[in-house]
Write an enzyme that holds these catalytic residues in place. Structure first.
Site, PDB file in Angstrom:
ATOM      1  N   HIS A  34     -34.497  14.486  13.846  1.00  0.00           N
ATOM      2  CA  HIS A  34     -35.055  15.497  12.948  1.00  0.00           C
ATOM      3  C   HIS A  34     -35.933  16.417  13.792  1.00  0.00           C
ATOM      4  CE1 HIS A  34     -33.974  13.664   8.942  1.00  0.00           C
ATOM      5  NE2 HIS A  34     -33.704  12.675   9.776  1.00  0.00           N
ATOM      6  N   TYR A  37     -20.474  22.827  39.594  1.00  0.00           N
ATOM      7  CA  TYR A  37     -21.931  22.699  39.549  1.00  0.00           C
ATOM      8  C   TYR A  37     -22.337  21.286  39.970  1.00  0.00           C
ATOM      9  CZ  TYR A  37     -26.691  22.825  37.684  1.00  0.00           C
ATOM     10  OH  TYR A  37     -28.061  22.772  37.534  1.00  0.00           O
TER      11      TYR A  37
END
Length: 234
Positions: free
Chosen positions: A97, A227
């Protein structure tokens, strides 16, 4: 994967959500799955994170039925189980949340991609599920939340966009294992905050163009990614 190893990963993923400031009180949960054994390991419901031990984690099957553990599983277990059944490529799920991602969910808005920070992790905007009907909410609510999420990904690759917002509820994120799922939840909160700030500074800010978006995502993901180091891409 050995169940003991999965328990340790799931515990660490849950604690990582706390360390990153993504959960409050006992809200939120992380889980992991051993697809070969058809077993899910998930946080127990309502147990404070600082007290949690590996043996307290609950083991369930892919139908969401508890097969091991004395505590109640997270109430979101049916959602996790639905996602594991629908997305066999994922190995961990994190539900939080966290403030900014939850704010976008409460505003019922997908998170647009304004820059390369977003593009490094998500190949497209963070989608929003449709509102559930009263019947779905009054029925098997958590399982129906999973169904609502899987509907969104009928036309979106859940590997390339490993997160979603559930209206008025909050975000779910995932990855190849529980720790990567927790990392995705962290990155989701970052891009949610950046998008919020961007819109606040310029309500007419333009979205990131496809060419630059593709370049940043694909340099970190996919067969031609370059990367980081070959032994352990960062």
């Amino acid at each position: 994967m050995l169940l003991a190893n999965l328990r340790e990963q799931v515990l660490e993923a849950n604690l990582d959500l706390v360390r990153k400031g993504l959960v409050f009180s006992t809200f939120g949960n992380a889980s992991g799955v051993a697809h070969g054994e058809g077993l899910i390991v998930i946080k127990p419901s309502g147990v404070p994170y600082e007290e949690m031990k590996p043996e307290q984690l609950v083991v369930a099957n892919l139908e969401g039925q508890v097969v091991e553990g004395n505590l109640r599983p997270s109430s979101d277990l049916p959602t996790h189980a639905a996602l594991y059944r629908a997305f066999p490529s994922i190995g961990g799920i994190a539900h939080t949340h966290s403030e900014y991602a939850t704010a976008w969910a409460q505003a019922r808005l997908p998170i647009p991609c304004f820059g390369t920070t977003h593009a490094d992790y998500f190949h497209g905007p963070i989608p929003l599920t449709e509102l559930m009907s009263d019947e779905e909410i009054n029925g098997e609510y958590e399982a129906n939340t999973g169904v609502a999420i899987t509907r969104v990904f009928q036309t979106i690759d859940p590997v390339r966009v490993p997160a979603v917002l559930v209206p008025h509820h909050g975000p779910f994120a995932w990855g190849p294992d529980p720790l990567k799922a927790a990392e995705t939840a962290w990155m989701l909160e970052l891009v949610a905050r950046l998008a919020y700030l961007t819109v606040g500074l310029n309500a007419n800010a333009s979205f990131l163009g496809k060419t630059l978006h593709d370049r940043h995502f694909l340099r970190k993901h996919g067969k031609n990614a370059y990367y980081g180091q070959a032994s352990a891409k960062e």
